[in-house]
Scaffold this active site. Structure first.
Site, PDB file in Angstrom:
ATOM      1  N   ARG A   1       0.835  -1.194   0.000  1.00  0.00           N
ATOM      2  CA  ARG A   1       0.000   0.000   0.000  1.00  0.00           C
ATOM      3  C   ARG A   1       0.877   1.254   0.000  1.00  0.00           C
ATOM      4  NH1 ARG A   1      -2.614  -0.144   6.102  1.00  0.00           N
ATOM      5  NH2 ARG A   1      -0.669   0.141   7.250  1.00  0.00           N
TER       6      ARG A   1
ATOM      7  N   ALA B   1       0.097   0.043  -4.410  1.00  0.00           N
ATOM      8  CA  ALA B   1      -1.264   0.066  -4.942  1.00  0.00           C
ATOM      9  C   ALA B   1      -2.246   0.229  -3.800  1.00  0.00           C
ATOM     10  CB  ALA B   1      -1.557  -1.226  -5.705  1.00  0.00           C
TER      11      ALA B   1
ATOM     12  N   LYS C   1      -8.199  -0.294  -2.455  1.00  0.00           N
ATOM     13  CA  LYS C   1      -9.559   0.224  -2.400  1.00  0.00           C
ATOM     14  C   LYS C   1      -9.885   1.072  -3.630  1.00  0.00           C
ATOM     15  CE  LYS C   1      -9.722   0.202   2.635  1.00  0.00           C
ATOM     16  NZ  LYS C   1      -9.923   1.014   3.877  1.00  0.00           N
TER      17      LYS C   1
ATOM     18  N   GLY D   1      -0.367 -13.284   3.531  1.00  0.00           N
ATOM     19  CA  GLY D   1      -0.289 -13.673   4.926  1.00  0.00           C
ATOM     20  C   GLY D   1      -1.252 -12.926   5.820  1.00  0.00           C
TER      21      GLY D   1
ATOM     22  N   GLY E   1      -2.293 -13.783  17.018  1.00  0.00           N
ATOM     23  CA  GLY E   1      -1.309 -14.625  17.699  1.00  0.00           C
ATOM     24  C   GLY E   1       0.082 -14.276  17.219  1.00  0.00           C
ATOM     25  N   HIS E   2       1.061 -14.791  17.929  1.00  0.00           N
ATOM     26  CA  HIS E   2       2.450 -14.611  17.525  1.00  0.00           C
ATOM     27  C   HIS E   2       3.211 -15.915  17.744  1.00  0.00           C
ATOM     28  CE1 HIS E   2       3.056 -10.630  16.027  1.00  0.00           C
ATOM     29  NE2 HIS E   2       2.445 -10.061  17.054  1.00  0.00           N
TER      30      HIS E   2
ATOM     31  N   ILE F   1       5.321 -17.178  19.759  1.00  0.00           N
ATOM     32  CA  ILE F   1       5.324 -17.860  21.051  1.00  0.00           C
ATOM     33  C   ILE F   1       3.995 -18.560  21.316  1.00  0.00           C
ATOM     34  CG2 ILE F   1       4.561 -15.829  22.355  1.00  0.00           C
ATOM     35  CD1 ILE F   1       6.547 -16.696  24.548  1.00  0.00           C
ATOM     36  N   ASN F   2       2.897 -17.994  20.817  1.00  0.00           N
ATOM     37  CA  ASN F   2       1.585 -18.590  21.027  1.00  0.00           C
ATOM     38  C   ASN F   2       1.413 -19.871  20.226  1.00  0.00           C
ATOM     39  OD1 ASN F   2       0.712 -15.251  20.542  1.00  0.00           O
ATOM     40  ND2 ASN F   2       0.794 -16.151  22.566  1.00  0.00           N
ATOM     41  N   TYR F   3       1.860 -19.840  18.975  1.00  0.00           N
ATOM     42  CA  TYR F   3       1.711 -21.016  18.125  1.00  0.00           C
ATOM     43  C   TYR F   3       2.542 -22.184  18.661  1.00  0.00           C
ATOM     44  CZ  TYR F   3       0.458 -17.051  15.181  1.00  0.00           C
ATOM     45  OH  TYR F   3      -0.072 -15.889  14.719  1.00  0.00           O
TER      46      TYR F   3
ATOM     47  N   ASP G   1       7.553 -18.849  13.306  1.00  0.00           N
ATOM     48  CA  ASP G   1       7.395 -18.046  12.091  1.00  0.00           C
ATOM     49  C   ASP G   1       8.143 -18.626  10.899  1.00  0.00           C
ATOM     50  OD1 ASP G   1       5.761 -16.256  13.345  1.00  0.00           O
ATOM     51  OD2 ASP G   1       7.295 -14.743  13.681  1.00  0.00           O
TER      52      ASP G   1
END
Length: 370
Positions: free
Chosen positions: A46, A68, A71, A92, A134-135, A137-139, A165
């Site tokens: 964007r 781009a 919208k 993603g 989430g991040h 550590i959460n996954y 990640d």
């Protein structure tokens, strides 16, 4: 350090055309890997896009960047033209974002049946957590694998971004993307790659689960050397506050470790009852000398010992230099792409500069960085 300009161009993915929608974390890294190995990767960003955590110019190396406003009907039409000539799309966002933009897989695959639509999220496209944040550590926490890196009396820890990640996310996505591209050569049909970090991390845990199933993974932390309880598998502090990693699991390696430390042989290495005393003994010995001393003592040995290096030191290590594992760009050392291919190696591209989508743009080859 290696100079990327010395490597030949035209990597193994030359001719592969990817449209990447700018994001953060593992998705831009996946696009970077594709670009490093020769794919033409066009990033749609964007206007005035922020340089957010895990995104931005550092991960746009070798890519073409266009700005781009999705919208805007005109910009959206130009983006559709890019996608029409691409082999794969990489995004993603949280589930539903691309659909709201009119760029969901059902819409695009109807117009371009061979398109591979690669989606990377933390929790997946479906399931109770799919639309929640989430991040890394959460996954990893939800995968059940975090306790495997626990330390006595301390909270579970893990290296930032590597396991979730990058390992469970970006690399899982890349493999799925290549599988779908390969299959499309036979069927002439694209498909959706639903890559979720939580799925990928769980899949990466298959080896540990196999050890558990075979009775070779002790659930009691006090009896599991992987969990930093033993004297031969952990990092130990040196006299100068630096750290030395030991990984002498096999008996011959363990014997060499003890010999080079000047300690008596241990007849029952695998007896957890002896570990506390032996650990104290090894820790005390290593603490007597600085890291440089121990690096010299163990150089060239099979004791499975390595110094814990800083990010600044790693590019200067002889092994990394011999393998040309780092290159310099804009005064910063970066890891060379891996793995190394003998005939068509990856070539890190230049830093990317954004440009706006131009009126009348008809194909990705008309886009140039400037």
């Amino acid at each position: 350090m290696s100079d990327p300009t010395e490597t030949g161009s035209g990597g193994p993915l030359a001719g592969l055309r990817i449209v990447e929608f700018a994001g953060i974390g593992p998705a831009p890294f996946a696009g970077l890997v594709l670009a490093d190995f020769g794919a033409t990767v066009t990033v749609v960003e964007r206007p005035g896009g922020e340089q957010r955590l895990g995104g931005g110019a550092a991960l746009n190396r070798g890519k073409r960047v266009v700005q781009a406003d999705l919208k805007s009907p005109l910009d959206l039409a130009r983006v559709r033209e890019l996608i029409a000539e691409a082999d794969a799309l990489l995004e993603g966002f949280r589930p539903g974002v691309m659909e709201r933009l009119g760029l969901g897989p059902d819409t695009l695959l109807a117009a371009h049946p061979r398109l591979v639509y690669a989606r990377l999220t933390g929790w997946g496209q479906t399931g109770p957590l799919a639309r929640t944040a989430g991040h890394d550590i959460n996954y990893v926490a939800l995968s059940g694998l975090m306790p495997f890196a626990g330390r006595p009396g301390q909270a579970p820890a893990l290296p930032a971004t590597l396991l979730g990640d990058v390992g469970g996310g970006a690399l899982t996505l890349l493999f799925g993307l290549m599988c779908a591209l390969w299959e499309s050569r036979r069927s002439g049909r694209g498909q959706v790659v639903d890559a979720a970090i939580v799925d990928g991390v769980g899949y990466m845990g298959t080896l540990i689960q196999a050890l558990r199933a075979g009775g070779r993974w002790d659930e009691d932390p006090a009896r599991n050397f992987f969990l930093h309880r033993s004297h031969f598998y952990d990092s130990f502090e040196c006299a100068d506050g630096r750290w030395l990693s030991l990984g002498a699991i096999e008996a011959p390696f363990h014997q060499e470790l003890m010999a080079r430390l000047g300690l008596a042989p241990v007849p029952a290495q695998d007896d957890p009852a002896q570990w506390p005393a032996l650990r104290a003994q090894v820790a005390a010995r290593i603490r007597e000398q600085p890291l440089a001393h121990w690096a010299a003592v163990f150089e060239g040995s099979d004791a499975c010992v390595a110094p814990v290096l800083t990010a600044a030191e790693a590019p200067l290590h002889p092994h990394h230099q011999a393998r040309r594992n780092f290159f310099t760009q804009d005064g910063q050392a970066w890891p060379m792409p891996a793995p190394k291919l003998s005939r068509t190696p990856a070539t890190p591209g230049p830093a990317a500069v954004a440009s706006n989508i131009q009126p009348g743009l008809s194909n990705a080859d008309d886009i140039r960085t400037r």
